[in-house]
Design an enzyme around this catalytic site. Structure first.
Site, PDB file in Angstrom:
ATOM      1  N   HIS A   1       3.523   4.424   0.762  1.00  0.00           N
ATOM      2  CA  HIS A   1       4.125   5.262   1.808  1.00  0.00           C
ATOM      3  C   HIS A   1       4.907   4.449   2.852  1.00  0.00           C
ATOM      4  CE1 HIS A   1       1.789   8.366   0.038  1.00  0.00           C
ATOM      5  NE2 HIS A   1       0.656   8.060   0.601  1.00  0.00           N
TER       6      HIS A   1
ATOM      7  N   LYS B   1      -7.472   4.525   9.255  1.00  0.00           N
ATOM      8  CA  LYS B   1      -8.326   5.712   9.236  1.00  0.00           C
ATOM      9  C   LYS B   1      -9.107   5.783  10.537  1.00  0.00           C
ATOM     10  CE  LYS B   1      -7.661   6.735   4.859  1.00  0.00           C
ATOM     11  NZ  LYS B   1      -6.944   7.965   4.504  1.00  0.00           N
TER      12      LYS B   1
END
Ligand code: NAD
Length: 491
Positions: free
Chosen positions: A243, A338
């Site tokens: 990504h 995260k």
């Protein structure tokens, strides 16, 4: 407003892994939304294929639940779900065995020469090769066939090469669609429109005017449900190699001669090939700590994966450079993680200060900033400096020029299709522009592998960071050493 629904030819779309999480959360809802938008031609069929034995009625019941939970956002006439389900079939199929293949062939072969067959590989990567092989053995790999391959595409350069080779045995590169849903986002395409459709930005899009570029893909969620995979992959393999690398390519590439799949992908490939190796002191890795907050208690990263000695990173920040004329000397800072402060994906292009301030020192520094937000609230903002209104002398303030699409397109603007909707329709239409080519993926692994090998050989241990924070403090130091700072992570 002119309708933006461009008709597609009749197709059969087979979802291998049609009972899985991705099919239920993304693929089937995306197909349903396109169906509601009127983009399904007469006779188009969706065929769920997975190992589980279930009747058509049971599959329909599962799809109906998936749509009720995940297909929000588009108004549909009553009865549309039932009409959609009329197009949906199910064949219990084993990628590794013979179960289901003759039924699948019987279903698809009679119309194979008249329509596009799309096979979506929404299964674990270890099955990709077996599926390609079986499609070939059963005569389903032919000139009208396209395959969609989910991430992860390999674990390193060697495995990506092996996977490309297996697929190439039965499919031409023009039939292979390696999906990265980030590329299906409206803003990503708008990034190209802004760069290459305006005279305003491109002359300034280089190291002479751009101080640096920050690409942030922050997630507030943890790794629940993906623990085993994630602990083998980490943020570098799970996010940076695909990504963030794709976003970096689009922001940094040269203008392609035309908006054509191979012209765009050639330019992206040149960016990856021009990336410098990353120096060890230009990387910060982190692992989130446990959160005791009664509102959202959760274990630490190591607790989540059940491995108290895990050295896999749930956060990474790095600085890299592109060695070419356009970008020589301009740092690109990438970070992802995260359990960060907020879910926010944004590219910030930080321009240099004006070379001389006629307003004196007290006016402060006011550099322009182009912010490209991918999620949430997709849109583009340009920060410009103006005079603070009112009397009292010349005071400068920064104000945003907001190009949020919903506002720009007005109340008549159609709800733009989601990333999966757009990409699936692109596959049916045969447009590979927003899909990764095999050589791009290999080049990205070629850049990533030595970085991972470097920290493995040094025994590098990720730095802890508090859940809900912007990441490890060392990531701030990475910037501060260069006299810069990260933009905030805001929802
Ligand atoms: P999942 O475990 O929920 O589903 C796997 C599916 O594969 C099931 O339908 C299962 O029946 C089927 N399957 C397993 N073995 C099979 C066999 N031998 N023959 C036929 N079918 C078989 O997995 P998922 O989360 O849906 O992920 C699917 C793929 O998509 C994986 O490659 C994953 O990495 C990728 N992916 C998933 C997500 C996500 O959000 N779930 C996001 C990005 C990429």
């Amino acid at each position: 407003m002119v309708s933006r629904i461009i008709p597609v030819d009749p197709f059969d779309l087979v979802i291998f892994g049609g009972t899985g999480d991705l099919a239920r959360r993304k693929i089937l809802p995306a197909l349903f939304r396109r169906f509601c938008a009127g983009q399904f031609p007469e006779g188009a069929r969706i065929i769920g294929a997975a190992r589980t034995d279930m009747s058509l009625a049971e599959y329909h019941a599962m799809v109906a639940v998936a749509l009720s939970e995940h297909a929000e956002g588009r108004e549909c006439a009553p009865g549309t779900v039932a009409e959609f389900l009329n197009r949906v079939m199910y064949v219990a199929t084993d990628a590794m065995g013979e179960q289901g293949w003759s039924a699948l062939s019987d279903l698809l072969k009679p119309t194979a020469s008249e329509r596009q067959s799309v096979f979506y590989f929404s299964v674990g990567p270890r099955l990709f090769g077996a599926l390609a092989e079986r499609l070939h053995l059963h005569g389903l790999a032919h000139e009208h066939t396209r395959i969609v391959v989910e991430k992860p595409f390999g674990h390193d350069l060697e495995s990506a090469k092996a996977l490309n080779a297996v697929l190439a045995e039965h499919f031409d590169e023009s039939q292979v669609y390696r999906i990265d849903h980030y590329l299906g986002k409206e803003t990503v395409q708008n990034l190209m429109a802004v760069r290459f459709g305006n005279m305003l930005f491109e002359p300034l899009w280089n190291s002479q005017y751009v101080d640096h570029i920050q690409i942030t893909v922050a997630e507030s969620v943890g790794i629940t449900g993906r623990e085993e995979y994630y602990d083998r992959a980490g943020a570098m393999r799970d996010m940076v190699q695909n990504h963030l690398m794709q976003l970096l390519c689009l922001i940094a590439m040269e203008p392609p001669a035309k908006f054509d799949p191979d012209a765009v992908r050639d330019e992206k490939l040149k960016v990856i090939r021009a990336l410098d190796p990353v120096l060890p002191h230009h990387i910060v890795r982190g692992q989130f700590e446990a959160c005791l907050d009664p509102g959202d208690p959760h274990p630490s990263y190591r607790g989540s994966v059940g491995n108290p000695r895990s050295t896999t990173e749930s956060y990474i920040a790095l600085r890299t450079h592109i060695s070419n004329w356009r970008w020589a000397g301009t740092p690109f800072y990438l970070r992802t993680g995260k359990r960060l402060k907020a879910r926010s994906s944004v590219i910030n292009v930080m321009f240099k200060d004006a070379p001389h301030s006629i307003f004196g020192e007290e006016a402060g520094r006011h550099a322009n900033l182009l912010s490209i937000r991918l999620q949430p609230n997709e849109g583009i903002t340009l920060k410009v400096t103006i005079k603070e209104p009112g009397p009292g002398g010349m005071r400068l303030v920064d104000v945003p020029l907001d190009m949020t699409f919903a506002e720009a397109l007005g109340p008549d603007g159609e709800d733009p299709p989601g990333a999966y909707e757009r990409l699936i329709v692109d596959v049916i239409r045969g447009n590979q522009t927003l899909f990764m080519r095999g050589d791009e993926v290999e080049a990205a692994w070629g850049w990533t592998d030595p970085i991972i090998a470097g920290w493995n050989s040094r025994g590098d241990v990720p730095k802890p960071y508090a859940s809900g924070s912007p990441g490890p403090t060392d990531a701030d130091l990475l910037m501060r050493r260069d006299g810069r700072e990260w933009r905030g992570i805001n929802p």
